[in-house]
Motif scaffolding. Structure first.
Motif, PDB file in Angstrom:
ATOM      1  N   GLY A 197       0.790  -1.225   0.000  1.00  0.00           N
ATOM      2  CA  GLY A 197       0.000   0.000   0.000  1.00  0.00           C
ATOM      3  C   GLY A 197       0.820   1.271   0.000  1.00  0.00           C
ATOM      4  N   VAL A 198       2.119   1.184  -0.253  1.00  0.00           N
ATOM      5  CA  VAL A 198       2.984   2.357  -0.290  1.00  0.00           C
ATOM      6  C   VAL A 198       2.974   2.947  -1.698  1.00  0.00           C
ATOM      7  CG1 VAL A 198       5.352   3.193  -0.057  1.00  0.00           C
ATOM      8  CG2 VAL A 198       4.468   1.477   1.546  1.00  0.00           C
ATOM      9  N   ARG A 199       2.695   4.248  -1.793  1.00  0.00           N
ATOM     10  CA  ARG A 199       2.715   4.927  -3.087  1.00  0.00           C
ATOM     11  C   ARG A 199       4.163   5.239  -3.498  1.00  0.00           C
ATOM     12  NH1 ARG A 199      -1.030   9.804  -1.479  1.00  0.00           N
ATOM     13  NH2 ARG A 199       0.049   9.367   0.490  1.00  0.00           N
ATOM     14  N   VAL A 200       4.526   4.841  -4.691  1.00  0.00           N
ATOM     15  CA  VAL A 200       5.889   5.045  -5.192  1.00  0.00           C
ATOM     16  C   VAL A 200       5.836   6.023  -6.357  1.00  0.00           C
ATOM     17  CG1 VAL A 200       7.913   3.963  -6.234  1.00  0.00           C
ATOM     18  CG2 VAL A 200       6.606   2.744  -4.467  1.00  0.00           C
ATOM     19  N   THR A 201       6.507   7.161  -6.213  1.00  0.00           N
ATOM     20  CA  THR A 201       6.524   8.168  -7.279  1.00  0.00           C
ATOM     21  C   THR A 201       7.760   8.049  -8.167  1.00  0.00           C
ATOM     22  OG1 THR A 201       7.561   9.750  -5.755  1.00  0.00           O
ATOM     23  CG2 THR A 201       5.148   9.787  -5.939  1.00  0.00           C
ATOM     24  N   SER A 202       8.828   7.477  -7.645  1.00  0.00           N
ATOM     25  CA  SER A 202      10.042   7.246  -8.441  1.00  0.00           C
ATOM     26  C   SER A 202      10.845   6.140  -7.797  1.00  0.00           C
ATOM     27  CB  SER A 202      10.890   8.517  -8.560  1.00  0.00           C
ATOM     28  OG  SER A 202      11.394   8.907  -7.287  1.00  0.00           O
ATOM     29  N   ILE A 203      11.565   5.392  -8.638  1.00  0.00           N
ATOM     30  CA  ILE A 203      12.412   4.325  -8.112  1.00  0.00           C
ATOM     31  C   ILE A 203      13.474   3.979  -9.148  1.00  0.00           C
ATOM     32  CG2 ILE A 203      10.858   2.503  -8.948  1.00  0.00           C
ATOM     33  CD1 ILE A 203      11.636   0.906  -6.377  1.00  0.00           C
TER      34      ILE A 203
END
Length: 303
Positions: free
Chosen positions: A271-277
């Motif tokens: 449930g963690v929102r990831v904007t960049s990786i």
């Protein structure tokens, strides 16, 4: 293309180049880096037979230098310590004199080769104004045109983009990549680490006259085993990562992990929102700073 063994140059008690062993392979785009006063230009001049070594051996194109430098130079284009030119003559006239003083080519093809070289460096439309009226960037382009007159197998360049604006630097970078794709090996020294990082495939680093690093750039910039993640749910991500979090700066996380895709799946499923990786890589600047000391032009109190 270039091999040196224990190459050394002393000026009295000063050791400018200290037992350097270079290997520039055919097809390389080789960036030669180091702080001011580290011996880069002295070494380049030795490769061209302009300065004699105190000790050691040099081979360029498979031939010993300076013993057989006259056989080597017709296949080498060089620009060292800025372009030399007669200031009262035009760029074309300077190139004609340079071509006439060299070996190979011939008078019949001289005008065509001069025009082609000027076109390559962005001076095809230059008029008959004397070189003394050129800007620094135009002089640098003219020097590079002189290095390209004989379609060399090897280009040896010392700070080839000095004086150029960002667009000019980009144009020269693209030209060198094109020449390299056509079979020309490129060896250049430069202070512009970002430019070398974009252009070169292999680098050598000197510090206080010694070669402290020589490696393929891809190897130096391999993944560090850490992943950089941007997320507005930084606290939740830290809880999920179970000790893998190495650093946090707001919504930017540094995570010990070797697979960004797998890490992304783990975070999203939690449930963690990831904007960049993306995987962390060392920059060339980090590599050079790690293996060199303070520049020779810096003076501070002894500690």
């Amino acid at each position: 293309m270039i091999v040196t063994h224990a190459l050394t140059k002393r000026y009295g008690r000063t050791v400018a180049v200290d037992a350097v062993g270079l290997e520039v392979r055919e097809g390389d785009r080789y960036g030669f880096l180091g702080p001011n006063g580290s011996g880069k230009t002295t070494l380049v001049r030795m490769l061209l037979g302009l300065v004699y070594a105190t000790a050691g051996e040099i081979e360029v194109l498979g031939k010993p230098v300076p013993k057989r430098v006259a056989e080597v130079l017709p296949e080498v284009g060089a620009l060292v310590e800025g372009p030399a030119a007669y200031p009262h003559l035009s760029g074309r006239r300077n190139l004609a004199l340079l071509d006439a003083a060299g070996r190979g080519g011939g008078r019949r093809t001289r005008r065509r080769r001069i025009d082609e070289a000027l076109d390559q460096v962005g001076l095809g439309g230059v008029d008959q104004r004397p070189v003394k009226a050129y800007s620094l960037g135009m002089r640098q382009r003219l020097g590079l045109a002189g290095a390209l007159l004989r379609r060399p197998r090897l280009l040896i360049l010392d700070e080839p983009t000095n004086g150029l604006d960002p667009q000019g630097i980009k144009e020269i970078r693209e030209l060198l990549v094109e020449l390299n794709a056509g079979g020309t090996t490129v060896f250049l020294s430069s202070h512009l680490l970002a430019e070398v990082e974009q252009l070169c495939t292999r680098v050598g680093v000197v510090d206080r006259g010694r070669l402290v690093l020589e490696e393929d750039l891809a190897t130096l910039r391999a993944a560090t085993g850490r992943v950089l993640v941007g997320t507005p749910d930084a606290a939740a991500a830290a809880a999920v990562l179970d000790g893998q979090l190495e650093a946090r700066d707001g919504d930017r996380l540094v995570i010990r992990h070797d697979d960004p895709a797998a890490l992304n799946v783990l975070l999203v499923e939690a449930g963690v929102r990831v904007t960049s990786i993306h995987a962390e890589q060392r920059t060339l600047e980090q590599v050079v700073l790690d293996v060199t000391g303070p520049g020779s032009d810096r003076f501070g109190a002894a500690g």
